[in-house]
Structures are given as structure tokens and as C-alpha cells.
Enzyme design. Structure first.
Site, mmCIF file in Angstrom:
data_model
loop_
_atom_site.group_PDB
_atom_site.id
_atom_site.type_symbol
_atom_site.label_atom_id
_atom_site.label_comp_id
_atom_site.label_asym_id
_atom_site.label_seq_id
_atom_site.Cartn_x
_atom_site.Cartn_y
_atom_site.Cartn_z
ATOM 1 N N CYS A 214 59.049 59.047 16.931
ATOM 2 C CA CYS A 214 59.840 58.534 18.058
ATOM 3 C C CYS A 214 60.502 59.690 18.787
ATOM 4 O O CYS A 214 60.540 59.722 20.018
ATOM 5 C CB CYS A 214 60.911 57.564 17.570
ATOM 6 S SG CYS A 214 60.237 56.185 16.625
ATOM 7 N N CYS B 17 63.137 58.484 13.248
ATOM 8 C CA CYS B 17 61.675 58.569 13.087
ATOM 9 C C CYS B 17 61.121 59.727 13.923
ATOM 10 O O CYS B 17 61.322 59.793 15.136
ATOM 11 C CB CYS B 17 61.054 57.217 13.442
ATOM 12 S SG CYS B 17 59.632 57.207 14.528
#
Ligand code: FAD
Length: 522
Positions: free
Chosen positions: A45, A42
Site C-alpha cells: 500500500c 502494508c
């Protein structure tokens, strides 16, 4: 291990959770735990991970009260764990109380801030509303009162009580309280500006400000460069009598009883000594490299790079600014080594070079180790690794002075030396991780000097309080405000920041060849 594919590694001071250890680490822990649930694929992230890493470095002293952890929900093994904790999006941060029970879901940080300061404040908010039982290592965070102070030393056996006067919205008092958590003989309390009795009694007019209260009843203002968290914490951690929990107190008179077999050599703590550089060279070439009976492949090219940097002379600067005998030796070893065109050399041949050169007049690698600025209070402390850092700081500074062409010349020589030869293998691995992560940011000779300084500080941060820390030489974010006050500054929001320009100027002078002391050389 699963962690390798994830966004964090062991050296990040973040607990790496997996399906196997999550119950053990999260449930029934004596510390509250903040967990980032992320997916390594992600993008948000990935972008957030440097912030989380800085947060971990920033609050590492809080660990006994609050731990930071992370789990990669993208791996097959962990996916079910994340589902069980009700995670549907990444990154999600959850706060788990100390002594959380199995099945506890934690409390999610809603719309959490994406900066270290904001997250730190959020963690304090969560700690303050911590339900019973309170994490045993966590000191009280609520403001204190005149009544508590009056009887403080009757119930607390400490030498120093630090009072931080501040307004209700300020987090500094609570932050400093937590920063001092692992230190003995000092307690910190916050006092609100509305606590009129105390404010009047001490004549406090500045908020924040910090006062020390001694058992005899007298107050003194804590002198700091800036009225800010980092400066309070640094000053309080260094008060006389204050020691890290579980560490012997530092020896105050100089260490003639230093438990080492050698006599103690008095030295100036804020200077660089040639004896340390020569000792590092001696141990590296006669000790560490000698562990390889045959040197080939990557190790051989590492050795060639290392020696060639050490022997380099350009624009009137010797990269290794040693005594002429040592410089001559490095040059002759270098020309010999560069002429070795085979796939391998034996250490024996190198040793002969190192020793035979001694028969040539004015060429020698000094024998033996003679540590001065790198002496430790125990034989197993400081010495060689201290010498290695010092040596490479000097080399980056000399390369800058010599206007070397390749900004990465010294650092890549260091990287490959450490990877091929440095005896402390976990150290080598951590260093390689840092190099892989950010060495590409180095594009100028000045940024090379600063890169090594800032990575060394990362290592200091990680090792503060570790077994390898010499209590007489605590690991600090270096240089201290006493050594270089201009290096430190604060941002508008009170966060500490380094003035990189000043740090560079300081490093260029501190490690310059003209500042190196030649005491204790034979
Ligand atoms: P050192 O950290 O060795 O520093 C030596 C001197 O350099 C200090 O006394 C100070 O004068 C100066 N200095 C301090 N900070 C800075 C800075 N930021 N910039 C410039 N100068 C500074 N030990 C481990 O336990 N785990 C590890 O992972 C680890 N990794 C290491 C990686 C490398 C590449 C090296 C060379 C060493 C590593 N070590 C590690 C050893 C550790 O960093 C120390 O060298 C050792 O504990 C001795 O500490 P010291 O007190 O002598 O200070």
C-alpha cells in the site's frame, strides 16, 4: 484526525474516508466513487500510494463525475467499516456507482494495474458500464455519429464542439471529454475511424486527431504540439469563450476596469518584473514578519536564514538580483542580524534597521507595494503569494548560477520562512508536507530549481478552479506549450511527460537576473 497516520492527506485531492463519514460520502453520491481500502502498515500500500496520488492529480477535473477516495483499514475505528465492505486484503480498490444505496458492496477492481494510465482506463471502463442512474455530471462517453453531429447545435447551447477522431481502442476521446467536464461552452465527442461519413467529409487521415466544429457548419483542425490527451485538453480549455463553470469570463481587453483601486500597469505575461520582487520583499519584511512583535527561537533562525540567502553574493551573482540600494540594505540588515547573539529580537529593532538604513546613502528597501506581473483582476487575487513564488524561483536560479555549495540552501530558507512567517497557514502546512515528503531528493543546485518548479505545479494542480484562482490567470501546468514547446513531450504510450533538461534550461533563462524587467520602478 485519523487521516494523519494514514497514507494520504487533505492536499492529495483524495477523499479521506473514516467510519464517521463513509456512509455520508459514499452512499447516494451524485458522483461515482473509487475507493482504495488500504492498511497503513502494508508495504504494498505504501508503494502504491504515490501512484494513487498521481492518479488523483491526473483526473482531478473528473471529480463531479468520479471521485477518488481512500480509507485506512488499520485504525481501530475503521476496521469494522472495511469488514462490512468485505475487504480481506490490501490494497483493494472498489468502484461505487453514483447513487449507491446503503449496503452496496461496490465492484472490486480485479488484478488492477499499478500505473496511472492503466487505472484511468479501468475507471473509464467502469463508468461506461455504469448502471442507471448515470452520474448527472458525466457527459456521454460513447462514440458519436453523423446524425448526432448534424443536429448537435439544435439541442446543445455551446460555442464549440470538439470531435476527437480515434480508433476503438483509444481512450483519448473519453479522457478529454472528462477533462473538459468542468468547462462551459465546449462539448467533446469521440468519433471512431469506422464512422466513414464523417471521416470522409472532413478528410481525416490521422488517428487520433481533433477537429472543431462551429455552429456555422465549418470544421477546423485543432493545432497541437502532439496528438495526445494533455495537449487536446489544454488547448480546448483555452478556446475563446470557454470558461470554467461558475467562473466569470476572463476580461479580454487588458484589464483597465480591473476593480482594484490602483491603475492597471500593462505588462508582459511571460516576463519577471523587479517591481514584484521588491514588493514581495517589502510585504514580507514590513508586513508578514511584523506580525511577530518578538522574534525568537525557530522564527529567529528562520529570519536569519532568509535574510542571509537574500543578501548573499557569490561568484559575481547576487542571490537577490535587485537594485544596488536594495542589495545594500539586505547586506546591512544581514550583518546586523547575524550579530544578534541573544535569544530574541523585537520586530521594532528590525524595523529600525529597515528604516534607519534609509538614512545611509544608497541603502533602502523600497516602500510600498507595486505589483506588475503579479497584478490580479481583483484586489484579493494574486499579488503577494505570486511575488513569493517568483522571489524563490529567482533565488534558486541565482544560487545555481553562483554555484552555491549547499544545494538546499535556498529551499531550506524558503521552507523555514514559510513555516515561521507565511501568513497563509494552510498554504504553509501544505508546503511543509511537500518538503517533508521529498526535499531530501534534492542533491544538486539544478534539482533544487526543478523541485520548486514541480512542487509549484502541484499547487497549481490543486488550486485550478479554486476561489483564489484569478480567471484572467488560470492555474496551469507551467510553462504552457506556447511558452516552452520543447519542455513538453509524450512517451511511447501517449502519456504527457516533461523534458526536465529543457525545463531546467527554460527556468534558468526565464528567472535569470538578465531577463528581469525593471519597468515601473521609481
Ligand atoms: P502563482 O501560482 O502565484 O504563480 C506566480 C507566477 O509564477 C505565475 O504567474 C507564473 O508566471 C509563474 N509560475 C506558475 N507556475 C510555476 C511553476 N510551476 N514554476 C515556476 N513558475 C511558475 N494558495 C492556496 O489557496 N492554497 C495553498 O495551499 C497555497 N499554498 C501556497 C504555498 C506557497 C509556498 C505559496 C508561495 C503560495 C501558496 N498559495 C496557496 C498561493 C497560490 O499558490 C498562488 O500564489 C496564488 O493563488 C496566486 O496565484 P497566481 O495566479 O498569481 O500564480
Amino acid at each position: 484526525p485519523a487521516s494523519e497516520a494514514g497514507l494520504y492527506s487533505e492536499s492529495d485531492q483524495v477523499l479521506l474516508l473514516t467510519s464517521e463519514n463513509v456512509e455520508l460520502l459514499l452512499m447516494n453520491s451524485t458522483a461515482a466513487t473509487v475507493v482504495e481500502f488500504y492498511a497503513s502498515w502494508c508495504g504494498h500500500c505504501v508503494n502504491f500510494s504515490p501512484v494513487y496520488r498521481s492518479l488523483a492529480r491526473d483526473i482531478k477535473e473528473w471529480k463531479p463525475a468520479v471521485e477518488l477516495a481512500a480509507i485506512d483499514c488499520a485504525t481501530d475505528q475503521n476496521r469494522k467499516v472495511c469488514t462490512n465492505y468485505g475487504i480481506t486484503g490490501y490494497p483493494t480498490i472498489k468502484f461505487f456507482h453514483a447513487y449507491s444505496k446503503a449496503g452496496s458492496q461496490g465492484q472490486a477492481f480485479k488484478a488492477f494495474p499499478r500505473d496511472v494510465r492503466g487505472l484511468r482506463h479501468k475507471i473509464i471502463d467502469k463508468l461506461e458500464t455504469h448502471e442507471e442512474p448515470w452520474p448527472p455530471a458525466c457527459p456521454p462517453l460513447e462514440p458519436t455519429s453523423q446524425a448526432e453531429i448534424d443536429s448537435f447545435f439544435e439541442t446543445n447551447n455551446v460555442e464549440h464542439l470538439a470531435l476527437i477522431f480515434e480508433d476503438g481502442k483509444s481512450y483519448i476521446g473519453r479522457e478529454v471529454t472528462l477533462d473538459l467536464l468542468q468547462f462551459e461552452n465546449v462539448a467533446v465527442r469521440r468519433v471512431l475511424n469506422t464512422e466513414e461519413g464523417l471521416v470522409t467529409k472532413l478528410g481525416v487521415t490521422e488517428f487520433p486527431s481533433c477537429y472543431l466544429y462551429a455552429p456555422a457548419g465549418n470544421f477546423t483542425r485543432l493545432q497541437v504540439h502532439f496528438e495526445a490527451r494533455t495537449f487536446y485538453s489544454y488547448a480546448l480549455q483555452r478556446l475563446p469563450g470557454v470558461v470554467r463553470s461558475g467562473k466569470p469570463p476572463p476580461v479580454t481587453t487588458h484589464v483597465s476596469t480591473n476593480n482594484t483601486e490602483e491603475p492597471w500597469r500593462p505588462f508582459n505575461r511571460s516576463r519577471v518584473y523587479m517591481a514584484d520582487l521588491e514588493s514581495a520583499l517589502h510585504y514580507s519584511l514590513r508586513g508578514e514578519v511584523a506580525a511577530h512583535t518578538v522574534i525568537k527561537g525557530e522564527a529567529l533562525s528562520s529570519l536569519k536564514k532568509y535574510i542571509s540567502v537574500l543578501a548573499k553574493y557569490q561568484k559575481h551573482f547576487h542571490y537577490f538580483p535587485g537594485r544596488p540600494v536594495a542589495i545594500n540594505l539586505l547586506r546591512s540588515v544581514n550583518s546586523w542580524l547575524q550579530n544578534q547573539t541573544g535569544d530574541e529580537i523585537s520586530y521594532e529593532a528590525l524595523r529600525e534597521m529597515l528604516d534607519n538604513s534609509a538614512q545611509t546613502p544608497d541603502t533602502a528597501l523600497p516602500e510600498g507595494e507595486r505589483w506588475v506581473g503579479c497584478q490580479g483582476s481583483q484586489p484579493h487575487l494574486r499579488r503577494y503569494p505570486c511575488g513569493v513564488w517568483t522571489l524563490f524561483h529567482v533565488l534558486t536560479v541565482q544560487a545555481k548560477n553562483a554555484e552555491g555549495k549547499d544545494p538546499l540552501e535556498v529551499l531550506s530558507a524558503m521552507r523555514s520562512y514559510v513555516r515561521s512567517f507565511f501568513g497563509c497557514r494552510p498554504c504553509a502546512e501544505h508546503f511543509e508536507n511537500m518538503a517533508r515528503e521529498s526535499l531530501r531528493e534534492v542533491t544538486t543546485l539544478s534539482s533544487a530549481v526543478l523541485w520548486l518548479w514541480s512542487r509549484h505545479n502541484r499547487v497549481n494542480n490543486r488550486l485550478a478552479g479554486a476561489l483564489s484562482e484569478d480567471p484572467n490567470f488560470p492555474k496551469i501546468q507551467w510553462p504552457s506549450p506556447e511558452m516552452c514547446s520543447a519542455c513538453h513531450t509524450v512517451k511511447g504510450n501517449g502519456e504527457h511527460s516533461w523534458n526536465n533538461e529543457q525545463v531546467l534550461a527554460f527556468l534558468l533563462s526565464y528567472f535569470s537576473s538578465s531577463s528581469i524587467l525593471t519597468d515601473y520602478l521609481e
